[in-house]
Design an enzyme around this catalytic site. Structure first.
Site, PDB file in Angstrom:
ATOM      1  N   ASP A 138       5.436   6.242  23.252  1.00 47.56           N
ATOM      2  CA  ASP A 138       5.266   4.836  22.900  1.00 47.56           C
ATOM      3  C   ASP A 138       5.124   4.026  24.184  1.00 47.56           C
ATOM      4  O   ASP A 138       5.940   4.154  25.092  1.00 47.56           O
ATOM      5  CB  ASP A 138       6.472   4.344  22.093  1.00 47.56           C
ATOM      6  N   TYR A 196       4.069   0.122  26.191  1.00 51.58           N
ATOM      7  CA  TYR A 196       4.586  -1.246  26.272  1.00 51.58           C
ATOM      8  C   TYR A 196       3.462  -2.067  26.891  1.00 51.58           C
ATOM      9  O   TYR A 196       3.602  -2.679  27.929  1.00 51.58           O
ATOM     10  CB  TYR A 196       5.831  -1.211  27.168  1.00 51.58           C
ATOM     11  N   HIS A 236       3.779  -9.561  24.797  1.00 47.14           N
ATOM     12  CA  HIS A 236       5.044  -9.014  24.306  1.00 47.14           C
ATOM     13  C   HIS A 236       6.015  -8.768  25.459  1.00 47.14           C
ATOM     14  O   HIS A 236       7.191  -9.157  25.386  1.00 47.14           O
ATOM     15  CB  HIS A 236       4.781  -7.704  23.561  1.00 47.14           C
ATOM     16  N   ARG A 242      15.879 -11.587  30.503  1.00 48.20           N
ATOM     17  CA  ARG A 242      16.159 -12.009  31.881  1.00 48.20           C
ATOM     18  C   ARG A 242      15.787 -13.492  32.024  1.00 48.20           C
ATOM     19  O   ARG A 242      14.824 -13.839  32.732  1.00 48.20           O
ATOM     20  CB  ARG A 242      15.344 -11.159  32.871  1.00 48.20           C
ATOM     21  N   GLU A 297       8.013  -3.118  14.869  1.00 47.55           N
ATOM     22  CA  GLU A 297       7.053  -3.283  15.952  1.00 47.55           C
ATOM     23  C   GLU A 297       5.685  -2.905  15.412  1.00 47.55           C
ATOM     24  O   GLU A 297       5.454  -1.745  15.035  1.00 47.55           O
ATOM     25  CB  GLU A 297       7.422  -2.432  17.170  1.00 47.55           C
ATOM     26  N   GLU A 335       2.120  -1.838  15.761  1.00 53.93           N
ATOM     27  CA  GLU A 335       1.441  -1.109  16.828  1.00 53.93           C
ATOM     28  C   GLU A 335       0.193  -0.401  16.298  1.00 53.93           C
ATOM     29  O   GLU A 335       0.002  -0.243  15.091  1.00 53.93           O
ATOM     30  CB  GLU A 335       2.384  -0.070  17.455  1.00 53.93           C
ATOM     31  N   ASP A 363       6.866   0.940  14.561  1.00 56.12           N
ATOM     32  CA  ASP A 363       7.931   1.610  15.307  1.00 56.12           C
ATOM     33  C   ASP A 363       9.227   0.834  15.079  1.00 56.12           C
ATOM     34  O   ASP A 363       9.571  -0.080  15.823  1.00 56.12           O
ATOM     35  CB  ASP A 363       7.574   1.665  16.790  1.00 56.12           C
ATOM     36  N   ARG A 395      17.754  -3.249  17.288  1.00 51.40           N
ATOM     37  CA  ARG A 395      17.880  -3.963  18.553  1.00 51.40           C
ATOM     38  C   ARG A 395      19.299  -3.969  19.098  1.00 51.40           C
ATOM     39  O   ARG A 395      19.510  -3.960  20.319  1.00 51.40           O
ATOM     40  CB  ARG A 395      17.385  -5.405  18.387  1.00 51.40           C
ATOM     41  N   GLN A 412      19.875  -0.510  20.533  1.00 52.77           N
ATOM     42  CA  GLN A 412      19.028  -0.391  21.715  1.00 52.77           C
ATOM     43  C   GLN A 412      19.602  -1.164  22.909  1.00 52.77           C
ATOM     44  O   GLN A 412      19.592  -0.674  24.045  1.00 52.77           O
ATOM     45  CB  GLN A 412      17.625  -0.905  21.391  1.00 52.77           C
ATOM     46  N   LYS A 467      15.555   3.685  18.594  1.00 48.09           N
ATOM     47  CA  LYS A 467      14.150   3.851  18.236  1.00 48.09           C
ATOM     48  C   LYS A 467      13.871   5.137  17.465  1.00 48.09           C
ATOM     49  O   LYS A 467      12.893   5.215  16.730  1.00 48.09           O
ATOM     50  CB  LYS A 467      13.301   3.881  19.509  1.00 48.09           C
ATOM     51  N   THR A 521       9.658   6.261  12.728  1.00 45.97           N
ATOM     52  CA  THR A 521       8.405   5.619  13.113  1.00 45.97           C
ATOM     53  C   THR A 521       7.422   5.880  11.994  1.00 45.97           C
ATOM     54  O   THR A 521       7.156   7.038  11.663  1.00 45.97           O
ATOM     55  CB  THR A 521       7.859   6.187  14.438  1.00 45.97           C
ATOM     56  N   THR A 571       4.372  -2.772  20.952  1.00 47.40           N
ATOM     57  CA  THR A 571       4.219  -3.960  20.118  1.00 47.40           C
ATOM     58  C   THR A 571       2.987  -4.759  20.513  1.00 47.40           C
ATOM     59  O   THR A 571       2.779  -5.060  21.693  1.00 47.40           O
ATOM     60  CB  THR A 571       5.465  -4.851  20.227  1.00 47.40           C
ATOM     61  N   GLU A 619      10.721 -11.199  18.665  1.00 46.17           N
ATOM     62  CA  GLU A 619       9.950 -12.298  19.243  1.00 46.17           C
ATOM     63  C   GLU A 619       9.794 -13.454  18.265  1.00 46.17           C
ATOM     64  O   GLU A 619       9.927 -14.621  18.647  1.00 46.17           O
ATOM     65  CB  GLU A 619       8.568 -11.807  19.643  1.00 46.17           C
TER      66      GLU A 619
END
Length: 392
Positions: free
Chosen positions: A109, A111, A116, A125, A181, A183, A215, A219, A222, A235, A239, A326, A340
């Site tokens: 998978d 990113y 995203h 962050r 997610e 995808e 997917d 959260r 994770q 995760k 899937t 995603t 999101e």
């Protein structure tokens, strides 16, 4: 003399003779076999093409034959779709069971969406740079669990795991922040040898087709376990993969240039071919449209993903699945995850009059997509659907 039929394709079907996605299906009381969709019907390829390669429980035997065979079969299926077929070769989609179309080898998978990754970085962050220093230099990814890739329609059982608490120590229980997610998955047909990377320009010689992916992500699990090595149990529980695989050759009109990549990627990631894809997704949550993620904004192309995945000499094999990560756009209504859409659960989505953040038991998510079709109009990728079942 056996009867013959011609398949009528409803206007705007999205499954016309220039699409012909593949599947593995089971007529009532019969063994699985490979089919191709035309309109609301499935053409049984074992019967229509009189070829035992298609009397198989997966697409793998066909996929392993390589691109020359893929193109020859597509020409034969197209010719069959435009003629009368033996009645025994035609089945209504609604009358059969659809199986996982591919025996999955490995699952990776990525990113690859700038929108995203930026959104997630801002949430995780808030006082620092949203993108880590490596993100614009390589397609970031991780190895997932191939054994829990399931066909669309399979119930997804809410996972258990360790969850961080306000005290800073974990407790254990069902995920409270279960997410999606949206995808796009890419299926390797022709594999590669250990020690021999696949060049970005050879993407189409190895990838058989595409299918929608959800997917599922826990959260809270994770967030606690993912330091410092990244996704694991949050995760790996499920899937979902569409039952329909769109051949790469059906997407020729969807190909577009990538957005500008700055800085310029290293040489092994450069490709003169355009492998951006103008695919529009739709995410429905309990029958309500909540997002329309645009694949055309993806920063890294699938050709670059495959090149990076093998540049260290890692081999690939028939049935390997790699997914885009995603798919999200710049606007709130284009975000491909609930994380999101609700900004980490702080901005609920109004769902049928109720403010919601993450998935509850009984919720159903359906992801669909369309793309420009050969000859005009739009094709529809086969949906990926899943309903959340109570933790056990």
């Amino acid at each position: 003399m056996s009867s013959r039929v011609r398949i009528d394709v409803p206007e705007g079907s999205g499954f016309g003779p220039t699409h012909l996605p593949y599947c593995v299906f089971r007529p009532l009381g019969e063994e699985p076999r490979v089919g191709a969709r035309l309109g609301d019907s499935i053409i049984d390829l074992a019967v229509a093409l009189d070829d035992p390669m298609f009397h198989q429980p997966s697409l793998n035997a066909f996929m392993t034959q390589g691109p020359e065979c893929w193109r020859e079969v597509r020409e034969r299926v197209t010719a069959a779709a435009e003629s009368e077929l033996p009645a025994a070769a035609v089945h209504a989609v609604r009358s059969v069971r659809l199986d996982l179309p591919v025996e999955i080898g490995d699952y990776v998978d990525f990113y690859a969406s700038l929108d995203h990754a930026t959104a997630m970085g801002r949430m995780l962050r808030p006082t620092g740079e949203p993108l880590l220093p490596n993100w614009r230099h390589l397609p970031v990814g991780y190895h997932g669990r191939a054994g829990t890739v399931v066909v669309s329609g399979t119930e997804v059982v809410r996972p258990h795991g360790q969850r961080k608490t306000d005290s800073g120590t974990p407790d254990f229980g069902p995920s409270r922040r279960l997410d999606i997610e949206a995808e796009l998955g890419f299926l390797v047909g022709s594999g590669s040898e250990l020690g021999k990377p696949i060049a970005a320009g050879d993407f189409a010689e190895h990838v058989f087709g595409v299918a929608l992916v959800n997917d599922w992500s826990a959260r809270d699990i994770q967030a606690w376990e993912g330091q410092p090595l990244g996704p694991f149990l949050g995760k790996s529980f499920a899937t979902s993969l569409s039952a329909w695989v769109t051949p790469l050759d059906a997407l020729t009109e969807a190909r577009i240039p990538l957005p500008a990549q700055e800085p310029e990627p290293l040489p092994y990631l450069r490709d003169s071919a355009a492998w951006g894809l103008d695919i529009e997704l739709r995410v429905e949550w309990n029958d309500q449209l909540v997002s329309t993620p645009p694949f055309r904004r993806m920063y890294w192309s699938p050709a670059q993903m495959l090149a990076h995945m093998t540049v260290n000499g890692a081999s690939t094999r028939t049935g390997d699945l790699f997914a885009s990560g995603t798919i999200s756009g710049a606007e709130r209504g284009e975000r491909g995850s609930l994380m999101e859409l609700t900004w980490g659960g702080t901005e609920p989505v109004e769902l049928n009059g109720v403010g919601r953040t993450f998935l509850e038991d009984g919720d159903e998510v359906v992801i669909t997509a369309t793309a420009p079709a050969i000859g005009g109009g739009r094709l529809r990728l086969g949906e990926v659907r899943g309903r959340i079942a109570k933790a056990v």
